[in-house]
Design a protein around this motif. Sequence first.
Motif, short mmCIF file in Angstrom:
data_model
loop_
_atom_site.label_atom_id
_atom_site.label_comp_id
_atom_site.label_asym_id
_atom_site.label_seq_id
_atom_site.Cartn_x
_atom_site.Cartn_y
_atom_site.Cartn_z
N GLY A 144 16.91 -56.74 25.66
CA GLY A 144 16.43 -56.17 24.47
C GLY A 144 17.08 -56.39 23.14
N ASP A 145 16.79 -55.88 22.19
CA ASP A 145 17.16 -56.29 20.85
C ASP A 145 18.29 -55.41 20.31
OD1 ASP A 145 13.74 -56.56 19.86
OD2 ASP A 145 15.08 -58.14 20.81
N LEU A 146 19.42 -56.10 19.93
CA LEU A 146 20.53 -55.33 19.29
C LEU A 146 20.53 -55.40 17.67
CD1 LEU A 146 23.12 -53.86 19.80
CD2 LEU A 146 24.32 -56.23 19.80
N HIS A 147 20.39 -54.21 17.06
CA HIS A 147 20.47 -54.47 15.70
C HIS A 147 21.58 -53.74 14.95
CE1 HIS A 147 16.24 -55.25 15.14
NE2 HIS A 147 16.10 -54.66 16.31
N PHE A 148 22.04 -53.86 13.88
CA PHE A 148 23.18 -53.08 13.36
C PHE A 148 22.73 -52.48 12.16
CE2 PHE A 148 26.83 -53.75 15.65
CZ PHE A 148 26.71 -54.55 16.48
N VAL B 66 10.65 -59.42 16.91
CA VAL B 66 11.84 -58.59 16.87
C VAL B 66 11.72 -57.38 15.91
CG1 VAL B 66 14.46 -58.39 16.75
CG2 VAL B 66 13.20 -59.94 18.34
N PRO C 185 19.00 -59.60 13.84
CA PRO C 185 18.91 -59.04 14.89
C PRO C 185 19.30 -59.99 16.10
CG PRO C 185 16.65 -59.22 14.22
CD PRO C 185 17.50 -59.62 13.10
N GLN C 186 19.98 -59.35 17.24
CA GLN C 186 20.27 -60.28 18.10
C GLN C 186 19.59 -60.07 19.52
OE1 GLN C 186 24.82 -60.79 18.04
NE2 GLN C 186 24.15 -58.80 16.46
N CYS C 187 19.21 -61.11 20.05
CA CYS C 187 18.17 -60.58 21.32
C CYS C 187 19.32 -60.98 22.68
CB CYS C 187 17.22 -61.57 21.52
SG CYS C 187 15.88 -61.28 20.32
N PHE D 164 15.02 -61.17 29.72
CA PHE D 164 15.13 -60.33 28.58
C PHE D 164 15.83 -58.98 28.70
CE2 PHE D 164 14.91 -59.83 24.10
CZ PHE D 164 13.99 -58.78 23.85
#
Lengths: 133, 417
Positions: A39-43, B11, B29-31, A37
């Motif tokens: 990390g987390d991607l946010h917008f 998350v 959210p995209q992991c 893993f």
Amino acid sequence: MQIVVKTNLPEHGAEWVMLEMQGQLESPEDEELSGQFIGDLHFNKKGIPILIIGHHILYGKVVTMEKPFLVLMKKNGKEENNDDEEETEKMETDEISSSSETETYYSITAIVKKKLIFKTRPKPIITNVPKRL
Amino acid sequence: MQFSSGNLKQVTAISVVAKLDPNDLIGQPQCLYFGDSFHTSNMKLVEVDSSVMDYVEEGKNLIIRGYKKESAVLCLDGVTFDLKEAQTSNTLLLLDKCFCSPEDFQENETDIHHFESSHSGPKFTDNDLLDVVQASQKEIRAELKKLRACCVNGFWRLLDFDYEFEVLSQILSLIDENSWKLDEVPQNEMIETLQNLKPRFILQHVLDCFGEKKSEASVGFASSSANHTNSSHNPASNLKQCGRVAHNHRVFTGLSSPSFVTGLVVTASILMGIYCCSTCAVVIIKSRQPRSSATAAVPHQTNQMAAMQPLPTSGQTAQTAVEGNPPTYQEVMSSPMNYPPPGTQSNPAYPPQNYPQQPTATQPAIVPYPTQQAPVSLPYPGSPKPTATNYCPIPTATHCCPLPTATNYCSLPTATP
């Protein structure tokens, strides 16, 4: 000598997105990275990508690349151990010479037109703010 | 790189801890995970300019040429590029599926889901279709195009009838509002305007199905929707028909209208082969060719009964002709439409007339009805056989005003001295 670069773009999902950030990603126990893993991607509503890796948070930008990238995968040649990216054209000419024995070719599997670039220094995430006494 | 949905709660919790305002975030959210098979050793990234990109997107191959002692070059059809290796200290990660713009999120969140929720059954990707269907790729594609199937996230889907109609009517009303010419509709402007209502790719798909690309920026609707309506010289009404067709076809087949004969099961097959005027509110999807080219060429306003048989002109044959007629005509007659009076058939040589015709001075005031002894000339094949009881009573001396006779005139004044 010639090496064919075959265009092999799938109908869908041919366009990938690149994530560019400064520094290196390391595993805490120094183990292999594959399957791990990240990390987390946010917008957010302004379109700013936000990456949370470990206890760091990075803010970035979506950029349409002026000079897009092609993703080439080497196929069918001898699995040579030229992993070194420091080798310049030498590597390619080496491959060219070996192609006379086996059919080495490259396949374009994807194109990259957009990248998420994280240029700013990662901020640490502080969970416990000690109260001033 | 791989994507996986991860644990949404976790998350979200992390994002909250990181002091991200959940109201400020859009989309899911995209992991991110590192890929399972880590083959950067076999991967090369090549930075190219737009001309090479267009070339590659067209599907053409490139060639790398060079000898050991030379530097390699990249060759296209008519251009050669120098290849140089570059270094960067940045980390570059490639994501094969990534939503990275508000548009991407919108397209996935909007009404697609609303209609998706009622979907059940298997979904097919391109490869799945090739696996299952015993046909060539081109044939499959052509068929999918005919069905107006849309590729959504890699899966071929048929748009729901209501949804498609909704999109089409939104497009049509926008065209109306802006008074755009139907054969030159600015495509980009339309998509920009409507993208808040419907996802862009759906709009694009519908435009592609029903319109023809006239130029880079515009789409024409001139004749492409003809396959859904009878052909018409007026593209505007043609396209409107399309919308009305969809709507009224639905209404027509879905309800049992009180104007139909009781017990009649309404299906589209009843009205096959008949072309109706737009004001009559029903246009049936043409399923076979008209019997003669003459009927196809008749202008839009005229009612045509393409399959109507010539009227019987002699005695008993009329009766048997009635029996032999398919039930089609019976039902048709019951619907609230205007038909040409008996004996007149659509003749392209004559301009269309309004039916029924008002009596004019040249017509007799009383139309003589045939008596029972005379050969029965039926107004329409299949109508109830005329009998003495259901015809209007034949005018006789007893019903009409009494004919003037010498006895009931006012007596003429006679000369009296």
